[in-house]
Design an enzyme around this catalytic site. Structure first.
Site, PDB file in Angstrom:
ATOM      1  N   LYS A  78       0.843  -1.201   0.000  1.00 12.42           N
ATOM      2  CA  LYS A  78       0.000   0.000   0.000  1.00 12.42           C
ATOM      3  C   LYS A  78       0.877   1.249   0.000  1.00 12.42           C
ATOM      4  O   LYS A  78       1.933   1.279   0.642  1.00 12.42           O
ATOM      5  CB  LYS A  78      -0.900  -0.034   1.253  1.00 12.42           C
ATOM      6  CG  LYS A  78      -1.931   1.083   1.331  1.00 12.42           C
ATOM      7  CD  LYS A  78      -2.834   0.920   2.559  1.00 12.42           C
ATOM      8  CE  LYS A  78      -3.850   2.043   2.682  1.00 12.42           C
ATOM      9  NZ  LYS A  78      -4.759   1.874   3.827  1.00 12.42           N
ATOM     10  N   SER A 158      -9.788   2.441   3.055  1.00  9.71           N
ATOM     11  CA  SER A 158      -8.849   3.143   2.197  1.00  9.71           C
ATOM     12  C   SER A 158      -7.928   2.211   1.412  1.00  9.71           C
ATOM     13  O   SER A 158      -7.295   2.620   0.450  1.00  9.71           O
ATOM     14  CB  SER A 158      -8.002   4.076   3.059  1.00  9.71           C
ATOM     15  OG  SER A 158      -7.173   3.329   3.954  1.00  9.71           O
ATOM     16  N   SER A 182     -10.321   0.028   7.343  1.00  9.58           N
ATOM     17  CA  SER A 182      -9.749   0.144   5.998  1.00  9.58           C
ATOM     18  C   SER A 182      -9.060  -1.107   5.458  1.00  9.58           C
ATOM     19  O   SER A 182      -8.589  -1.102   4.330  1.00  9.58           O
ATOM     20  CB  SER A 182      -8.765   1.313   5.944  1.00  9.58           C
ATOM     21  OG  SER A 182      -9.459   2.526   6.020  1.00  9.58           O
TER      22      SER A 182
END
Length: 495
Positions: A78, A158, A182
């Site tokens: 990420k 997210s 998330s």
């Protein structure tokens, strides 16, 4: 072997050990899948050279016979994790051009274990969002579609790029972070497994901060066994993170027996929300029945302060964000606005932050600054902290009464279309976190397991919440649920 990118971590690890496949072959298969999947916008910084270099080194290490479980396995990282020499932007314009000179502890541990980094994954800006629509790179897109409908769906947020990449078999697994859901919400939206460990189990050092008392890294994988394998590598004490727990990390994979006889699973009445879709309600009941059939005892429990969780979270998280994001001022790194003749330092701060931060980040920074201001500190921030303590005590009381895990829905709906929840009403978007934020406020481990499809053919997930530091036990309960649910659906390839 064809379609090597479709393997999970455990299958690929075993094939590598047997010599049926090399890490270079695995990595090349994933790199080709990534090249063909630009429509998903999941990978935003591709690192094929680093990937092939690490894959070659992993193959040598495997030949030597001393390779850990993650060695040679291609994964995505990420964009919130700092990666040395590779852009790490947290999906924000304000960090444009930032290439850190250091590596986050979690990504370093994965690299040390021989994992192969394929590139950086899309996300909501500074991890603020539930749909991956606040990214400077544009929206990440789910590989799933509603029946024959061509509308693009959110992969959740997210960690939307991570979810999309794992579900579409662009990588074998990915790192995510979870501040209010998330990891678990996107995992549920795309039919994969995502675990948020106990706060302090994974180091936060080198992960761009959103809300420091809530943020926690975790793996997003194709199944529970893979989550156990990757989580073990990501965990461990780190002297560079004062909130990191000095606890031994167990062999999580060895704890996956699937035997949950005699375990007490709590069903909280407060999670039965008004207007909950019948499909979510049905899936939840079926999940409880599955665990009961596997030998667990199902008990009704009460978590009375649940209804205050979202408002408390949306005071605490923006307050910490406003403090953490004060460092982005155009002085030391990242973007600096063009200044007019006669502009001073105040104008530089204002212009840089106005053009560097997106609307959602600006909204949360302003809310956070407001609740921390002199006149409102007690009325909002301190009150929210007291509510947080009560929410934590609710869980402590339930666990003290002998409950081993808590079963809830992971999300209030299946994935929605990109653009369907517009900026006009941000509160609608915030309601997506209704089942997940309590876990972050209480610092507990939580896992999302895919358990079924809705009538439009989209994945739905169930969440299990565990006792603090007992991720192994939680993973085993999730393993039993996964075996009973038998979820094998994959998105049809349209990209």
């Amino acid at each position: 072997m064809s379609d090597l990118n479709k393997l999970g971590l455990a299958e690929a690890r075993d094939a590598l050990r047997k010599g049926d496949v090399t890490s270079v072959e695995l990595t090349e298969s994933c790199l080709k899948a990534i090249e063909d999947a630009d429509a998903l916008n999941a990978f935003v910084h591709k690192t094929p050279e680093i990937a092939l270099e690490r894959a070659k080194a992993a193959d040598e290490r495997i030949k030597g016979g001393d390779a850990p479980s993650m060695c040679g396995l291609p994964i995505g990282i990420k964009d919130l994790f700092c990666t040395k020499g590779v852009p790490s932007q947290a999906a924000s314009k304000i960090l444009d051009g930032f290439k850190p000179e250091y590596e986050s502890t979690v990504s370093q541990q994965l690299a040390d274990a021989g994992a192969v980094m394929l590139g950086k994954l899309n996300m909501d800006e500074f991890a603020m969002g539930s749909s991956n629509e606040t990214s400077v790179y544009g929206n990440a897109v789910s590989p799933w579609r509603r029946g024959n409908d061509d509308a693009q769906l959110t992969p959740g947020g997210s960690s939307g790029g991570s979810a999309s990449a794992v579900a579409a078999d662009l990588c074998l697994a990915a790192t995510g972070t979870d501040t209010g859901g998330s990891i678990r919400q996107p995992a549920a939206f795309v039919g994969i497994t995502g675990i948020k460990p106990t706060y302090g189990r994974c180091s936060r050092w080198g992960i761009v901060a959103f809300a420091s008392s809530l943020d926690q890294a975790g793996p997003m994988t194709k199944n529970v066994r893979d989550a156990a394998i990757m989580l073990e590598t990501m965990c461990g004490h780190d002297a560079k993170d004062s909130t990191s727990a000095e606890l031994a990390v167990p062999n999580f994979e060895a704890m996956l027996t699937g035997d949950i006889k005699g375990k007490k699973i709590g069903i909280p009445k407060e999670y039965r929300m008004d207007g909950m879709p019948a499909e979510i309600e049905k899936l939840w009941s079926e999940g409880a029945e599955m665990l009961k059939a596997a030998g667990a005892e199902i008990v009704d429990i009460s978590l009375p302060h649940t209804k205050y969780a979202l408002p408390a979270y949306y005071v605490i998280a923006p307050a910490e964000a406003s403090s953490n994001l004060a460092r982005y001022d155009g002085v030391r790194y990242g973007r600096r606005a063009q200044l007019a003749q006669g502009d001073g330092i105040t104008e530089m701060y204002e212009k840089t932050r106005a053009e560097g931060f997106g609307h959602e980040v600006q909204r949360r920074v302003m809310v956070g600054t407001y609740v921390l201001s002199a006149g409102f500190y007690d009325a909002y921030y301190n009150r929210a902290r007291r509510v947080r303590t009560l929410i934590k005590k609710d869980f402590e009381d339930v666990f003290a009464a002998g409950v081993d895990a808590i079963l809830t829905p992971a999300t209030p709906s299946a994935a929605f279309g990109l653009g369907e929840m517009t900026e006009a009403d941000p509160v609608q978007m915030y309601l997506n976190d209704v089942f997940t934020v309590t876990v972050n406020l209480a610092g507990l481990p939580g896992i999302s397991v895919p358990a079924g499809l809705d009538k439009q053919g989209l994945p739905l997930g169930l969440q299990l919440i565990g006792r603090p530091w007992e991720e192994g036990d939680l993973l085993n309960t999730a393993y039993a649920l996964e075996n009973a649910a038998g979820f094998v659906a994959k998105p049809g390839k349209w990209w």
